[in-house]
Design a protein around this motif. Structure first.
Motif, PDB file in Angstrom:
ATOM      1  N   LYS A 198      -3.326   3.698   6.611  1.00  0.00           N
ATOM      2  CA  LYS A 198      -4.134   4.552   6.433  1.00  0.00           C
ATOM      3  C   LYS A 198      -5.411   4.858   6.594  1.00  0.00           C
ATOM      4  O   LYS A 198      -6.370   5.284   5.844  1.00  0.00           O
ATOM      5  CB  LYS A 198      -3.602   4.845   4.853  1.00  0.00           C
ATOM      6  N   GLY A 199      -5.840   4.285   7.825  1.00  0.00           N
ATOM      7  CA  GLY A 199      -7.330   4.306   8.122  1.00  0.00           C
ATOM      8  C   GLY A 199      -8.048   5.404   8.095  1.00  0.00           C
ATOM      9  O   GLY A 199      -9.248   5.522   8.119  1.00  0.00           O
ATOM     10  N   ASP A 200      -7.644   6.567   8.534  1.00  0.00           N
ATOM     11  CA  ASP A 200      -8.088   7.802   8.885  1.00  0.00           C
ATOM     12  C   ASP A 200      -8.164   8.635   7.483  1.00  0.00           C
ATOM     13  O   ASP A 200      -8.885   9.669   7.466  1.00  0.00           O
ATOM     14  CB  ASP A 200      -7.307   8.661   9.717  1.00  0.00           C
ATOM     15  N   ASP A 201      -7.408   8.184   6.273  1.00  0.00           N
ATOM     16  CA  ASP A 201      -7.666   8.880   5.273  1.00  0.00           C
ATOM     17  C   ASP A 201      -9.122   8.922   4.588  1.00  0.00           C
ATOM     18  O   ASP A 201      -9.544   7.777   4.607  1.00  0.00           O
ATOM     19  CB  ASP A 201      -6.494   8.179   3.984  1.00  0.00           C
TER      20      ASP A 201
ATOM     21  N   GLU B  54      -4.209   5.622  -4.279  1.00  0.00           N
ATOM     22  CA  GLU B  54      -5.095   6.218  -2.882  1.00  0.00           C
ATOM     23  C   GLU B  54      -5.651   4.882  -2.495  1.00  0.00           C
ATOM     24  O   GLU B  54      -6.531   4.264  -2.910  1.00  0.00           O
ATOM     25  CB  GLU B  54      -6.028   7.220  -3.003  1.00  0.00           C
ATOM     26  N   VAL B  55      -4.928   4.083  -1.280  1.00  0.00           N
ATOM     27  CA  VAL B  55      -5.494   3.024  -0.812  1.00  0.00           C
ATOM     28  C   VAL B  55      -5.418   2.949   0.621  1.00  0.00           C
ATOM     29  O   VAL B  55      -4.296   3.531   1.248  1.00  0.00           O
ATOM     30  CB  VAL B  55      -4.525   1.781  -1.252  1.00  0.00           C
ATOM     31  N   ALA B  56      -6.429   2.400   1.243  1.00  0.00           N
ATOM     32  CA  ALA B  56      -6.453   2.367   2.752  1.00  0.00           C
ATOM     33  C   ALA B  56      -7.007   1.035   3.162  1.00  0.00           C
ATOM     34  O   ALA B  56      -7.668   0.384   2.270  1.00  0.00           O
ATOM     35  CB  ALA B  56      -7.437   3.402   3.183  1.00  0.00           C
ATOM     36  N   LEU B  57      -6.754   0.464   4.075  1.00  0.00           N
ATOM     37  CA  LEU B  57      -7.145  -1.011   4.605  1.00  0.00           C
ATOM     38  C   LEU B  57      -7.366  -0.714   6.067  1.00  0.00           C
ATOM     39  O   LEU B  57      -6.742  -0.201   6.956  1.00  0.00           O
ATOM     40  CB  LEU B  57      -6.068  -1.897   4.221  1.00  0.00           C
ATOM     41  N   ALA B  58      -8.684  -1.413   6.394  1.00  0.00           N
ATOM     42  CA  ALA B  58      -8.921  -1.613   7.783  1.00  0.00           C
ATOM     43  C   ALA B  58      -9.511  -3.195   7.932  1.00  0.00           C
ATOM     44  O   ALA B  58     -10.485  -3.685   7.299  1.00  0.00           O
ATOM     45  CB  ALA B  58      -9.788  -0.712   8.403  1.00  0.00           C
ATOM     46  N   VAL B  59      -8.751  -4.180   8.629  1.00  0.00           N
ATOM     47  CA  VAL B  59      -9.128  -5.309   9.024  1.00  0.00           C
ATOM     48  C   VAL B  59      -9.483  -5.689  10.206  1.00  0.00           C
ATOM     49  O   VAL B  59      -8.819  -5.419  11.192  1.00  0.00           O
ATOM     50  CB  VAL B  59      -8.013  -6.537   8.477  1.00  0.00           C
ATOM     51  N   VAL B  60     -10.808  -6.441  10.479  1.00  0.00           N
ATOM     52  CA  VAL B  60     -11.020  -6.661  11.839  1.00  0.00           C
ATOM     53  C   VAL B  60     -11.389  -8.152  11.974  1.00  0.00           C
ATOM     54  O   VAL B  60     -12.087  -8.825  11.155  1.00  0.00           O
ATOM     55  CB  VAL B  60     -12.446  -6.045  12.404  1.00  0.00           C
TER      56      VAL B  60
ATOM     57  N   ILE C 175       0.802  -1.109  -0.160  1.00  0.00           N
ATOM     58  CA  ILE C 175      -0.047   0.070  -0.002  1.00  0.00           C
ATOM     59  C   ILE C 175       0.985   1.216  -0.078  1.00  0.00           C
ATOM     60  O   ILE C 175       0.582   2.123  -0.452  1.00  0.00           O
ATOM     61  CB  ILE C 175      -0.711   0.033   1.261  1.00  0.00           C
ATOM     62  N   GLN C 176       1.836   1.234   0.792  1.00  0.00           N
ATOM     63  CA  GLN C 176       2.784   2.449   0.816  1.00  0.00           C
ATOM     64  C   GLN C 176       3.511   2.758  -0.455  1.00  0.00           C
ATOM     65  O   GLN C 176       3.610   3.620  -0.943  1.00  0.00           O
ATOM     66  CB  GLN C 176       3.914   2.161   1.730  1.00  0.00           C
ATOM     67  N   ASN C 177       3.717   1.611  -1.295  1.00  0.00           N
ATOM     68  CA  ASN C 177       4.436   1.720  -2.553  1.00  0.00           C
ATOM     69  C   ASN C 177       3.434   2.076  -3.776  1.00  0.00           C
ATOM     70  O   ASN C 177       3.766   2.165  -4.853  1.00  0.00           O
ATOM     71  CB  ASN C 177       5.378   0.810  -2.819  1.00  0.00           C
ATOM     72  N   TYR C 178       2.127   1.760  -3.413  1.00  0.00           N
ATOM     73  CA  TYR C 178       1.010   1.839  -4.608  1.00  0.00           C
ATOM     74  C   TYR C 178       0.831   3.267  -4.999  1.00  0.00           C
ATOM     75  O   TYR C 178       0.890   4.155  -4.231  1.00  0.00           O
ATOM     76  CB  TYR C 178      -0.127   1.154  -3.989  1.00  0.00           C
TER      77      TYR C 178
ATOM     78  N   GLU D 107     -11.269   2.945   8.567  1.00  0.00           N
ATOM     79  CA  GLU D 107     -11.751   2.807   9.742  1.00  0.00           C
ATOM     80  C   GLU D 107     -13.462   2.908  10.055  1.00  0.00           C
ATOM     81  O   GLU D 107     -14.005   1.995  10.722  1.00  0.00           O
ATOM     82  CB  GLU D 107     -11.097   3.424  10.978  1.00  0.00           C
ATOM     83  N   ASP D 108     -13.890   4.086   9.482  1.00  0.00           N
ATOM     84  CA  ASP D 108     -15.398   4.129   9.747  1.00  0.00           C
ATOM     85  C   ASP D 108     -16.081   2.833   9.110  1.00  0.00           C
ATOM     86  O   ASP D 108     -17.097   2.518   9.758  1.00  0.00           O
ATOM     87  CB  ASP D 108     -15.787   5.647   9.025  1.00  0.00           C
ATOM     88  N   LEU D 109     -15.663   2.623   7.764  1.00  0.00           N
ATOM     89  CA  LEU D 109     -16.205   1.546   7.219  1.00  0.00           C
ATOM     90  C   LEU D 109     -16.252   0.143   7.918  1.00  0.00           C
ATOM     91  O   LEU D 109     -17.305  -0.435   8.059  1.00  0.00           O
ATOM     92  CB  LEU D 109     -15.941   1.476   5.577  1.00  0.00           C
ATOM     93  N   ALA D 110     -15.151  -0.010   8.456  1.00  0.00           N
ATOM     94  CA  ALA D 110     -14.943  -1.207   9.384  1.00  0.00           C
ATOM     95  C   ALA D 110     -15.915  -1.065  10.505  1.00  0.00           C
ATOM     96  O   ALA D 110     -16.359  -2.101  10.991  1.00  0.00           O
ATOM     97  CB  ALA D 110     -13.540  -1.318   9.787  1.00  0.00           C
TER      98      ALA D 110
END
Length: 211
Positions: free
Chosen positions: A53-56, A36-42, A30-33, A150-153
């Protein structure tokens, strides 16, 4: 008097190894992509999570239709109207992503109700201002539909756990999200998340595109 002993603290389980490995592997990608990419896994078994990048904030496209769905389900919980009155609109909004039926459901539940639903769930960095592919009706709710990983998660976790609706209506919301893209040639439901999963795996989500 005898002092009351302090309760023994319950140890917090560590983040499982597979989540740590996922965080490392995906974090580098993700950092090298170059986009714009963000990820939240629960981990729904123990609540542990990883966030990159959960707050982006991100534009949502038709993913924002999840919020209209949840507002409609909240109305069902409060008895504002019957499930029969909105079944077709919800099916068409979440499956083939029909914009006309989406707008009709938004008009029924109300823009303010959608935002109140998001506030009650606790999605603090999410804004909803209009039905996708329609003009902004009330700028007081903002000019774009935005959210964070983060909100979607948070939203999906609470729905899954039945923390916001009854168990029956939570299941109803989730079931409708498993039909994302069905009947829509432009948003085939077998792409993106379900594409690389074993056949028959149910995925509750909503595809959002920009063209």
């Amino acid at each position: 008097p005898t002092a009351t002993p302090e309760p023994t603290p319950i140890p917090t389980p560590e983040i499982p190894a597979f989540l740590r490995e996922l965080e490392v592997n995906l974090g580098e990608k993700i950092q090298n992509y170059p986009g714009e990419v963000a990820l939240a896994v629960v981990d729904l078994q123990n609540g542990k999570r990883i966030v990159i990048k959960g707050d982006d904030e991100h534009l949502l496209g038709c993913t924002a239709k999840i919020f209209i769905l949840l507002s409609g389900v909240r109305d069902l919980e409060h008895g504002r109207y019957s499930q029969q009155e909105v079944d077709w609109a919800i099916d068409q909004m979440m499956g083939p992503s029909n914009d006309k039926q989406t707008k009709s459901l938004l008009d029924k539940t109300g823009l303010a109700s959608v935002n109140q639903t998001l506030e009650e769930i606790g999605a603090q960095k999410t804004t909803f201002s209009h039905a996708p592919n329609y003009q902004v009706e009330d700028p007081s709710f903002g000019w774009e539909n935005l959210s964070t990983a983060e909100d979607l998660a948070l939203i999906l976790t609470k729905v899954y756990r039945g923390e916001f609706f009854s168990r029956a209506l939570s299941a109803y919301a989730i079931e409708n999200m498993t039909h994302s893209g069905e009947g829509c040639d432009a948003c085939n439901h077998n792409i993106i998340i379900p594409k690389l999963l074993p056949p028959g795996t149910k995925v509750a989500h909503k595809i959002g595109f920009f063209s």
